[in-house]
Scaffold this active site. Structure first.
Site, PDB file in Angstrom:
ATOM      1  N   ARG A 147       1.442   1.809   4.877  1.00  0.00           N
ATOM      2  CA  ARG A 147       1.236   0.816   5.925  1.00  0.00           C
ATOM      3  C   ARG A 147       2.545   0.108   6.227  1.00  0.00           C
ATOM      4  NH1 ARG A 147       3.329  -4.086   3.931  1.00  0.00           N
ATOM      5  NH2 ARG A 147       2.122  -4.907   2.194  1.00  0.00           N
ATOM      6  N   ARG A 160      -0.111  -1.934  -9.759  1.00  0.00           N
ATOM      7  CA  ARG A 160      -1.184  -2.909  -9.579  1.00  0.00           C
ATOM      8  C   ARG A 160      -2.500  -2.323 -10.054  1.00  0.00           C
ATOM      9  NH1 ARG A 160      -0.165  -5.086  -3.350  1.00  0.00           N
ATOM     10  NH2 ARG A 160       1.797  -6.167  -3.715  1.00  0.00           N
ATOM     11  N   THR A 166       8.204 -10.676   0.942  1.00  0.00           N
ATOM     12  CA  THR A 166       8.193  -9.398   0.223  1.00  0.00           C
ATOM     13  C   THR A 166       7.982  -8.230   1.168  1.00  0.00           C
ATOM     14  OG1 THR A 166       5.795  -9.408  -0.206  1.00  0.00           O
ATOM     15  CG2 THR A 166       7.211 -10.539  -1.809  1.00  0.00           C
ATOM     16  N   GLU A 226      -3.350  -6.114  -5.597  1.00  0.00           N
ATOM     17  CA  GLU A 226      -2.687  -7.256  -6.231  1.00  0.00           C
ATOM     18  C   GLU A 226      -3.698  -8.177  -6.912  1.00  0.00           C
ATOM     19  OE1 GLU A 226       1.049 -10.183  -5.104  1.00  0.00           O
ATOM     20  OE2 GLU A 226      -0.268  -9.442  -3.526  1.00  0.00           O
ATOM     21  N   CYS A 255       5.090 -12.904   4.715  1.00  0.00           N
ATOM     22  CA  CYS A 255       5.548 -12.898   3.320  1.00  0.00           C
ATOM     23  C   CYS A 255       6.911 -12.236   3.217  1.00  0.00           C
ATOM     24  CB  CYS A 255       4.549 -12.169   2.437  1.00  0.00           C
ATOM     25  SG  CYS A 255       4.991 -12.226   0.681  1.00  0.00           S
ATOM     26  N   ARG A 309      -1.171  -5.032  10.891  1.00  0.00           N
ATOM     27  CA  ARG A 309      -0.921  -4.110   9.795  1.00  0.00           C
ATOM     28  C   ARG A 309      -1.306  -2.727  10.312  1.00  0.00           C
ATOM     29  NH1 ARG A 309      -0.732  -6.429   4.473  1.00  0.00           N
ATOM     30  NH2 ARG A 309       0.836  -8.075   4.654  1.00  0.00           N
ATOM     31  N   GLU A 368      -3.042 -11.061   7.486  1.00  0.00           N
ATOM     32  CA  GLU A 368      -1.900 -11.855   7.027  1.00  0.00           C
ATOM     33  C   GLU A 368      -0.791 -11.873   8.069  1.00  0.00           C
ATOM     34  OE1 GLU A 368       1.510 -11.507   3.542  1.00  0.00           O
ATOM     35  OE2 GLU A 368      -0.541 -10.920   3.073  1.00  0.00           O
ATOM     36  N   ARG A 423       4.823  -0.297   2.907  1.00  0.00           N
ATOM     37  CA  ARG A 423       4.253  -0.202   1.560  1.00  0.00           C
ATOM     38  C   ARG A 423       3.545   1.141   1.469  1.00  0.00           C
ATOM     39  NH1 ARG A 423      -0.469  -1.235  -1.608  1.00  0.00           N
ATOM     40  NH2 ARG A 423       0.157  -1.777  -3.738  1.00  0.00           N
TER      41      ARG A 423
END
Length: 370
Positions: A138, A321, A285, A326, A283, A241, A237, A292
């Site tokens: 993603r 994870r 990250t 997460e 975020c 995405r 978020e 990801r």
């Protein structure tokens, strides 16, 4: 490049912090600094940095509180920092820069230009389907000139949903599908999509504390093709995405589908991006490529030696994870393993790093090597 407006704004120290907000900023800082938190925001929000940033805002009115409130509410955070808008990366750079450098092992002056490469370079890394249950890649995107979720109004959510849903509903071929607003999904349909790992869910305490879950479910939804191998989340978020997924370990097919979808959407709208940090997301990250790439993989032998599993994964900058992602635990020795670095490398390099690492884990699992 960074927004010139934001750079001038930051240098001039602009901001109109209301007394009640200033008090909350101070309390959040004290909560973090006086805690035993292991978060990166605790490490990098020094007294000096706090004094520099406590009285300034971004051009959209975001404050230091908007950035650190989740880390203050969740002292077990790994990072604890969110960007409320794109300019936060510039205005609050004394906090964001060192944190980003550490998380991404980023030592460059700027992120490399986007390069998806040729998906044919990858293959099925588990053709016997012995270890890899599914593969998922993603990327996140934010629409230029809109605040991120922490500062979006209800009207922002509605407007972005309309813009993005029009774009995704214009896909053709394998990517063609249907957009489903969250508020129109009946509870049983919604729960089935969540249970099958296709849809996000409400209630994540880290996002809630960051004010990312306001006005739920307004403006949120999911687009997917009939086979559910290509999915776009709207206003979870991040604004978007973009997700490609399927059973097994055929990285080439999954990556090719994501590349086609992301490149098409870039012709439909302009994304928040700068030369230093690439694509910008809520975020830190997830900036850079925002890629990801992950597998759900069964590793019963390595599961018995978690230290060894983590050590091998670390060599390839992979993150281990639990089965549900997460903050979860492994179920039946199945792990969610993904690339950790999103910044300082191209999209192609991020996929290669994950692919090489998973191959190495499978090799150790097969050999029974301690």
């Amino acid at each position: 490049m960074f927004s010139r407006t934001a750079m001038l704004w930051q240098r001039c120290g602009k901001g109109r912090i209301q007394p009640e907000v200033a008090a909350k900023i101070e309390q959040a800082y004290k909560t973090i600094s006086n805690s035993n938190s292991k978060s990166l925001v605790k490490k990098h929000l020094t007294k000096e940095t706090y004094e520099k940033l406590k009285d300034i805002t971004t051009p959209m009115g975001s404050t230091l509180l908007d950035c650190i409130q989740s880390g203050a509410a969740n002292l077990d955070s790994g990072v604890g920092l969110y960007a409320p808008d794109a300019d936060a990366y510039t205005v609050f750079h004394e906090l964001f820069n060192p944190l980003i450098a550490e998380y991404h092992s980023f030592k460059n002056s700027k992120h490399p230009p986007s390069c998806w490469g040729d998906p044919v370079a990858f293959s099925n890394i588990d053709p016997s389907n012995k270890y890899i249950i599914s593969t998922r890649v993603r990327t996140g995107r934010s629409i230029k000139d809109y605040p991120f979720a922490a500062k979006m109004t209800e009207d922002d959510y509605k407007e972005l949903e309309q813009k993005i849903s029009m774009a995704v509903n214009s896909f053709q071929g394998e990517l063609q599908g249907t957009y489903y607003p969250l508020k129109l999904l009946v509870p049983t349909e919604q729960q089935k999509l969540v249970d099958d790992h296709y849809l996000f869910k409400e209630g994540d305490r880290f996002l809630t504390a960051a004010k990312i879950c306001r006005f739920w479910p307004t403006g949120r939804g999911i687009f997917y093709n009939p086979s559910k191998t290509f999915i776009v989340w709207i206003n979870e978020e991040d604004h978007m995405r973009i997700i490609s997924m399927q059973k097994g370990g055929d990285i080439m097919a999954v990556y090719k589908r994501l590349k086609e979808g992301a490149e098409y959407l870039e012709t439909c709208m302009e994304f928040a991006h700068n030369d230093k940090y690439g694509y910008l997301t809520s975020c830190p990250t997830n900036i850079g490529t925002a890629i990801r790439a992950s597998v759900h993989i069964s590793l019963p032998h390595l599961a018995a030696n978690r230290t060894k599993l983590e050590e091998i994964a670390g060599r390839y900058n992979l993150q281990v994870r639990g089965t549900e992602g997460e903050h979860t635990e492994s179920v039946d020795n199945v792990y969610d393993i993904s690339n950790k670095r999103r910044l300082g490398l191209t999209e192609f390099m991020a996929i290669k790093e994950m692919s090489d690492g998973i191959r190495e884990l499978i090799k150790h699992e097969e050999s029974g090597d301690e």
